[in-house]
Design a protein around this motif. Structure first.
Motif, PDB file in Angstrom:
ATOM      1  N   ALA A  87       0.845  -1.185   0.000  1.00  0.00           N
ATOM      2  CA  ALA A  87       0.000   0.000   0.000  1.00  0.00           C
ATOM      3  C   ALA A  87       0.882   1.236   0.000  1.00  0.00           C
ATOM      4  N   GLN A  92      -0.730  12.958   0.206  1.00  0.00           N
ATOM      5  CA  GLN A  92      -1.373  13.247   1.479  1.00  0.00           C
ATOM      6  C   GLN A  92      -1.536  14.751   1.606  1.00  0.00           C
ATOM      7  N   ASN A  93      -2.758  15.191   1.823  1.00  0.00           N
ATOM      8  CA  ASN A  93      -3.041  16.620   1.930  1.00  0.00           C
ATOM      9  C   ASN A  93      -4.238  16.778   2.841  1.00  0.00           C
ATOM     10  N   ASP A  94      -4.016  17.391   4.003  1.00  0.00           N
ATOM     11  CA  ASP A  94      -5.091  17.620   4.971  1.00  0.00           C
ATOM     12  C   ASP A  94      -5.731  16.271   5.334  1.00  0.00           C
ATOM     13  N   ILE A  95      -7.037  16.141   5.235  1.00  0.00           N
ATOM     14  CA  ILE A  95      -7.693  14.885   5.639  1.00  0.00           C
ATOM     15  C   ILE A  95      -7.718  13.830   4.525  1.00  0.00           C
TER      16      ILE A  95
ATOM     17  N   GLU B   3       3.354   2.313   5.357  1.00  0.00           N
ATOM     18  CA  GLU B   3       4.299   2.986   4.476  1.00  0.00           C
ATOM     19  C   GLU B   3       5.699   2.930   5.075  1.00  0.00           C
ATOM     20  N   LEU B   7       9.627   6.764   2.552  1.00  0.00           N
ATOM     21  CA  LEU B   7       8.609   7.365   1.702  1.00  0.00           C
ATOM     22  C   LEU B   7       7.956   8.529   2.434  1.00  0.00           C
ATOM     23  N   LYS B   8       7.632   8.314   3.687  1.00  0.00           N
ATOM     24  CA  LYS B   8       6.992   9.354   4.468  1.00  0.00           C
ATOM     25  C   LYS B   8       7.869  10.606   4.505  1.00  0.00           C
ATOM     26  N   ARG B  11       8.003  12.512   1.208  1.00  0.00           N
ATOM     27  CA  ARG B  11       6.833  13.343   0.912  1.00  0.00           C
ATOM     28  C   ARG B  11       6.824  14.602   1.767  1.00  0.00           C
ATOM     29  N   GLU B  15       6.601  18.041  -0.150  1.00  0.00           N
ATOM     30  CA  GLU B  15       5.308  18.716  -0.157  1.00  0.00           C
ATOM     31  C   GLU B  15       5.086  19.638   1.029  1.00  0.00           C
ATOM     32  N   GLU B  17       4.155  18.996   4.903  1.00  0.00           N
ATOM     33  CA  GLU B  17       2.872  18.486   5.368  1.00  0.00           C
ATOM     34  C   GLU B  17       2.036  19.608   5.954  1.00  0.00           C
ATOM     35  N   ASN B  18       0.748  19.384   6.000  1.00  0.00           N
ATOM     36  CA  ASN B  18      -0.102  20.387   6.631  1.00  0.00           C
ATOM     37  C   ASN B  18       0.152  20.348   8.131  1.00  0.00           C
ATOM     38  N   ALA B  23      -4.839  13.196   7.874  1.00  0.00           N
ATOM     39  CA  ALA B  23      -4.703  11.750   7.760  1.00  0.00           C
ATOM     40  C   ALA B  23      -3.446  11.282   8.484  1.00  0.00           C
ATOM     41  N   ALA B  24      -2.410  12.084   8.369  1.00  0.00           N
ATOM     42  CA  ALA B  24      -1.204  11.991   9.188  1.00  0.00           C
ATOM     43  C   ALA B  24      -0.574  10.618   9.289  1.00  0.00           C
ATOM     44  N   ALA B  25       0.461  10.629  10.012  1.00  0.00           N
ATOM     45  CA  ALA B  25       1.276   9.516  10.476  1.00  0.00           C
ATOM     46  C   ALA B  25       1.036   8.182   9.785  1.00  0.00           C
ATOM     47  N   ALA B 167       1.435  22.202  -0.195  1.00  0.00           N
ATOM     48  CA  ALA B 167       1.116  20.813  -0.572  1.00  0.00           C
ATOM     49  C   ALA B 167       1.084  20.705  -2.085  1.00  0.00           C
ATOM     50  N   GLU B 168       1.369  19.494  -2.566  1.00  0.00           N
ATOM     51  CA  GLU B 168       1.272  19.181  -3.995  1.00  0.00           C
ATOM     52  C   GLU B 168       2.196  20.048  -4.869  1.00  0.00           C
TER      53      GLU B 168
END
Lengths: 320, 320
Positions: A87, A92-95, B3, B7-8, B11, B15, B17-18, B23-25, B167-168
């Protein structure tokens, strides 16, 4: 599975199939060599391939292979979430976050339909023809589209047969017989009338000189308002579907040049209901009420396949 | 599968993170328990689930999980035909036959989008409901729709994250940084960018006060023309798809009230491209050029699900 003789006969009558055996016996997909992709549909998760089966002496015989991923089955979902591998977190962005899962073979399925041997006609049937959008000004209409329409001899005898009650008489859902402002409402042939889900009717006007949206002026408002109002009422009465659940629109370009209006269930993704081809009748009426010459002034967008003769006319004129 | 830390970290670096959790962690799909199917689409091979993530003390937190099979990739097809297992023959009739294949995990892929934590509003958004068309006059907009929009607190932090490069960032295809007439063009989350077939990008404008089509006037023509022209050019340059093969449109109602424009491949039947919701940007520009107050005058049609609060407002006003 062996076909029944009845089914075979029916298909031969309908399609004129070849006599030489068919997909037959022990057919193995690994014997196939892919020649090219004919078409793919990312939305449907389907791919149409031109392939060939290699014979014992190395010669290839054409086949069409249609691959399509199958819908999810509810009862397998918990297993899928548990057993899917790798997986990868993609975004990942916000929720919101996105993963890609690789399910084990037993939770994954592809439907393969093979047409073998395939003729050139089968291959053409599945080939994607590139689609372009044309932005047609009023001048383009006069200089390119109108002369093209006039040079063609589209037969619309079947439309006159409906209007003159020579065909489909028993299918008529509603008629307003007025020669200027009247029309006939019939189920479209694409709708089998077995479920309301994909309801599809067409209103064909009695007047014969209106080729398309491009010919409409404020003079036609009474006719258009009749179609909108009486069409909704007739469908509510006969099928119990209220007007608010109908998508009522014209096509530009239409598939035949005699004014007609489409009525489809709003929950049904009917082909031809996309914004690049469909014009809501309510908007058309409002446009004409504000400006009688709206459709003799404004640019209109429509899709054309690259192999269509009208596309070549626009290309020759340097408009694509 | 969880993950990898690599990778974490990657990202996060790319990007940013917010700040507000989200969604986080380390989020693992196997921690999710399915509560029910909200909706499924057999055509799209998609399923929308109401799930919950079980915490350490056993309590559940709502999540929405969208599973969707991914489109085929051409280069993997020969491998697929060779390695797929258990090709069961399902049907054979004349030249047609049908098999079911089980592909190995490396040739199979499912996209999972997770909304976590999800509110009741997210869950309702994905639940299947009856759809009606609303014909909204300008008065209806002022009296019903606008007060409704203002009473809601839709969070569009994710939009601001994109505009502010939080982000993005690496996904940006084109930017015009002008604060009045500029925008950012990014691939839509619905598009995985593996094939051009279902190309889908979104232009998000820098200006923050334009809620929808209803706020547009001739003042916005330079912005809209930039989006149309530069959007086409950027997509042709990056993806090789010419402007004539793009459907470029706005939604009304939009799914979030910050002006954005959709770019989809014309051959792709993108959801939301139907005439009852989509407005071609070229038409919008022409309408505003003729009449700056077009969208503060004219009636607009849009679909609403019967369970949506805005539908109830129209119902209470006797407009449905």
């Amino acid at each position: 599975m062996a076909e029944t003789p009845q089914l075979k006969r029916k298909r031969e009558e309908e399609e004129g199939e070849n006599e030489n055996g068919g997909a037959a016996a022990a057919f193995s997909l690994s014997d196939l060599r892919v020649r090219r992709v004919l078409r793919e549909s990312a939305r449907d998760k389907a791919m149409f391939l031109h392939a060939e089966k290699i014979g014992l002496s190395g010669e290839g015989t054409d086949a069409v292979v249609i691959l399509e991923k199958t819908p999810f089955q509810e009862e397998k979902i918990p297993d899928l979430l548990k057993k899917a591998m790798k997986a990868e977190l993609q975004m990942q962005n916000d929720i919101y976050c996105t993963f890609y899962l690789s399910p084990p073979p037993e939770l994954s399925e592809i439907k393969a339909t093979v047409v073998y041997p395939a003729t050139e006609k089968h291959i053409q049937k599945y080939l994607r023809h590139e689609v372009h959008l044309i932005r047609e000004t009023w001048e383009d209409y006069q200089n390119i589209t109108l002369p093209f329409i006039q040079s063609q001899s589209f037969s619309i005898q079947w439309v006159y047969n409906i209007l003159e009650k020579k065909a489909e008489t028993e299918r008529i859902v509603h008629e307003n017989p007025d020669p200027s402002n009247g029309f006939v409402l019939v189920p479209d042939l694409k709708w089998n009338q077995n479920q309301l889900d994909d309801l599809y009717l067409v209103a064909v006007v009695h007047r014969r000189e209106i080729k398309s949206l491009r010919d409409l002026t404020a003079e036609h408002l009474p006719l258009l308002r009749n179609v909108l109002q009486e069409g909704k009422e007739a469908i509510a009465k006969r099928f119990g579907v209220p007007g608010s659940q109908l998508r009522i629109y014209l096509h530009y370009q239409p598939s035949y040049y005699h004014l007609h209006v489409h009525f489809t269930a709003v929950g049904h993704d009917a082909p031809g209901s996309s914004v690049e081809r469909a014009h809501l009748l309510a908007d058309v009426i409002d446009n004409l009420a504000v400006d009688s010459t709206f459709y003799q002034k404004r640019a209109l967008t429509f899709p054309l396949r690259a192999d269509e003769p009208l596309f070549k006319k626009f290309q020759e004129a340097g408009k694509v």
